[in-house]
Design a protein around this motif. Structure first.
Motif, PDB file in Angstrom:
ATOM      1  N   LEU A   1     -11.604   7.879  20.799  1.00 49.29           N
ATOM      2  CA  LEU A   1     -12.475   8.648  20.916  1.00 49.29           C
ATOM      3  C   LEU A   1     -11.699   9.370  21.127  1.00 49.29           C
ATOM      4  O   LEU A   1     -12.346  10.667  21.620  1.00 49.29           O
ATOM      5  N   ASP A   2     -10.493   9.293  21.925  1.00 49.12           N
ATOM      6  CA  ASP A   2      -9.889  10.615  22.415  1.00 49.12           C
ATOM      7  C   ASP A   2     -10.975  11.816  23.376  1.00 49.12           C
ATOM      8  O   ASP A   2     -10.975  12.536  23.957  1.00 49.12           O
ATOM      9  N   GLY A   3     -11.960  10.600  24.449  1.00 54.21           N
ATOM     10  CA  GLY A   3     -12.116  10.984  25.513  1.00 54.21           C
ATOM     11  C   GLY A   3     -13.685  11.990  25.361  1.00 54.21           C
ATOM     12  O   GLY A   3     -14.318  12.562  26.167  1.00 54.21           O
ATOM     13  N   GLU A   4     -13.414  12.032  23.954  1.00 56.18           N
ATOM     14  CA  GLU A   4     -14.970  13.083  23.547  1.00 56.18           C
ATOM     15  C   GLU A   4     -16.030  12.144  22.666  1.00 56.18           C
ATOM     16  O   GLU A   4     -15.383  11.200  21.995  1.00 56.18           O
ATOM     17  N   GLY A   5     -17.057  12.776  22.638  1.00 58.53           N
ATOM     18  CA  GLY A   5     -18.532  11.835  22.010  1.00 58.53           C
ATOM     19  C   GLY A   5     -19.445  10.881  22.089  1.00 58.53           C
ATOM     20  O   GLY A   5     -19.744  11.479  23.513  1.00 58.53           O
ATOM     21  N   LYS A   6     -19.959  10.443  21.402  1.00 58.37           N
ATOM     22  CA  LYS A   6     -21.330   9.863  21.850  1.00 58.37           C
ATOM     23  C   LYS A   6     -21.174   8.099  21.019  1.00 58.37           C
ATOM     24  O   LYS A   6     -20.829   8.536  20.201  1.00 58.37           O
ATOM     25  N   VAL A   7     -22.061   7.853  22.288  1.00 58.22           N
ATOM     26  CA  VAL A   7     -21.829   6.481  21.311  1.00 58.22           C
ATOM     27  C   VAL A   7     -22.707   5.446  21.943  1.00 58.22           C
ATOM     28  O   VAL A   7     -23.620   5.585  22.503  1.00 58.22           O
ATOM     29  N   VAL A   8     -22.787   4.135  21.037  1.00 59.07           N
ATOM     30  CA  VAL A   8     -24.238   3.820  21.142  1.00 59.07           C
ATOM     31  C   VAL A   8     -23.444   1.918  21.892  1.00 59.07           C
ATOM     32  O   VAL A   8     -22.178   1.494  21.471  1.00 59.07           O
ATOM     33  N   LEU A   9     -24.322   1.454  22.546  1.00 62.60           N
ATOM     34  CA  LEU A   9     -24.244   0.115  23.923  1.00 62.60           C
ATOM     35  C   LEU A   9     -25.178  -0.548  22.400  1.00 62.60           C
ATOM     36  O   LEU A   9     -26.006  -0.570  22.228  1.00 62.60           O
ATOM     37  N   PHE A  10     -24.618  -1.590  21.853  1.00 63.85           N
ATOM     38  CA  PHE A  10     -25.087  -3.013  20.984  1.00 63.85           C
ATOM     39  C   PHE A  10     -25.470  -3.678  21.800  1.00 63.85           C
ATOM     40  O   PHE A  10     -24.250  -4.947  21.561  1.00 63.85           O
ATOM     41  N   ARG A  11     -26.554  -3.871  22.768  1.00 55.37           N
ATOM     42  CA  ARG A  11     -26.701  -5.466  23.112  1.00 55.37           C
ATOM     43  C   ARG A  11     -26.895  -6.736  22.975  1.00 55.37           C
ATOM     44  O   ARG A  11     -27.201  -6.184  21.878  1.00 55.37           O
ATOM     45  N   PHE A  12     -26.550  -8.114  23.157  1.00 54.75           N
ATOM     46  CA  PHE A  12     -27.506  -9.301  22.904  1.00 54.75           C
ATOM     47  C   PHE A  12     -28.151  -9.314  22.405  1.00 54.75           C
ATOM     48  O   PHE A  12     -28.780  -9.532  22.098  1.00 54.75           O
ATOM     49  N   LYS A  13     -28.695  -9.522  23.788  1.00 58.14           N
ATOM     50  CA  LYS A  13     -29.513 -10.674  23.960  1.00 58.14           C
ATOM     51  C   LYS A  13     -30.835 -10.478  24.898  1.00 58.14           C
ATOM     52  O   LYS A  13     -29.573 -10.834  26.827  1.00 58.14           O
ATOM     53  N   GLU A  14     -31.886 -10.232  25.718  1.00 58.21           N
ATOM     54  CA  GLU A  14     -32.460 -10.433  26.880  1.00 58.21           C
ATOM     55  C   GLU A  14     -31.940 -11.235  27.848  1.00 58.21           C
ATOM     56  O   GLU A  14     -32.305 -12.343  27.441  1.00 58.21           O
ATOM     57  N   GLY A  15     -31.848 -11.172  28.785  1.00 58.32           N
ATOM     58  CA  GLY A  15     -31.304 -12.448  30.055  1.00 58.32           C
ATOM     59  C   GLY A  15     -30.298 -12.808  29.842  1.00 58.32           C
ATOM     60  O   GLY A  15     -30.512 -14.172  30.342  1.00 58.32           O
ATOM     61  N   SER A  16     -29.695 -12.388  28.869  1.00 59.93           N
ATOM     62  CA  SER A  16     -27.939 -13.282  28.720  1.00 59.93           C
ATOM     63  C   SER A  16     -26.819 -12.691  29.571  1.00 59.93           C
ATOM     64  O   SER A  16     -26.901 -11.658  29.413  1.00 59.93           O
ATOM     65  N   ALA A  17     -26.756 -13.889  30.629  1.00 59.16           N
ATOM     66  CA  ALA A  17     -25.615 -13.391  31.732  1.00 59.16           C
ATOM     67  C   ALA A  17     -24.227 -12.893  31.371  1.00 59.16           C
ATOM     68  O   ALA A  17     -23.916 -11.579  31.780  1.00 59.16           O
TER      69      ALA A  17
END
Length: 197
Positions: free
Chosen positions: A24-40
């Motif tokens: 992204l060349d250090g700029e922009g908006k990102v989304v973290l798409f997590r997996f499952k609550e409680g997964s260590a």
């Protein structure tokens, strides 16, 4: 247990975050798409990703609380429900193979694949196709062969009465279009694709 041989998931997540920041060349908006609550393990990857992204002051996380579910189908369905956020995102990080594949399918269905920088985790035939087409920019991949090798080695060492470390990191690699066809990466991928054969 005598020893735990596994990927250092925090470091692997950081690897993904650093790569997304780079593409992204250090700029922009990102989304973290997590997996499952409680997964260590995936929680550690997600924390590593967020810590890496903090090093890019001009990158803003616009979603970090959505969970994909355990299958690619669930992940696709969840991704489709957050389409408005995805349209405003420049980059996306997914912490597992099912979440990466589900996200890719949702992006493809809405003609967004390739226009959003996608960094995922692990691999499968569908993800490799996406990487080759430029729909995925990078995949963080574990090393199952090294995991098995180090586990057997630790067991033999213990049976000899010697001390072994309680934690052994089997490492992770970053796969991109640029290094995909190198002998090192092809050898790593052979471990995965033996499962799909």
């Amino acid at each position: 247990f005598v020893s735990s041989v596994s990927t250092n998931n925090y470091c692997a997540g950081k690897l993904g975050g650093e790569q997304l920041g780079k593409v992204l060349d250090g700029e922009g908006k990102v989304v973290l798409f997590r997996f499952k609550e409680g997964s260590a393990s995936t929680g550690q990857r997600e924390t590593g990703f967020l810590d890496a992204i903090k090093k890019f002051p001009h990158i803003h996380v616009i979603v970090d609380n959505r969970y994909s579910g355990t299958t690619a189908r669930e992940a696709q369905s969840t991704a489709l429900k957050m389409l408005n956020k995805l349209k405003h995102a420049d980059g996306i990080f997914c912490s597992t193979e099912p979440s990466t594949l589900g996200m890719l399918l949702a992006l493809k269905r809405n003609n967004l694949a390739g226009s959003k920088k996608l960094v995922g985790f692990d691999t499968s035939p569908g993800l490799m196709e996406g990487l080759r087409k430029g729909e995925i920019q990078a995949l963080v991949v574990q090393n199952p062969k090294k995991m098995g090798h180090e586990a057997v080695k630790a067991l033999v060492t213990k049976m000899k009465g010697e001390t072994v470390p309680t934690v052994i990191d089997s490492g992770a690699a970053l796969i991109t279009q640029e290094n995909l066809d190198t002998p090192e990466i092809q050898a790593l991928l052979a471990c995965f694709f033996a499962v799909f054969a």
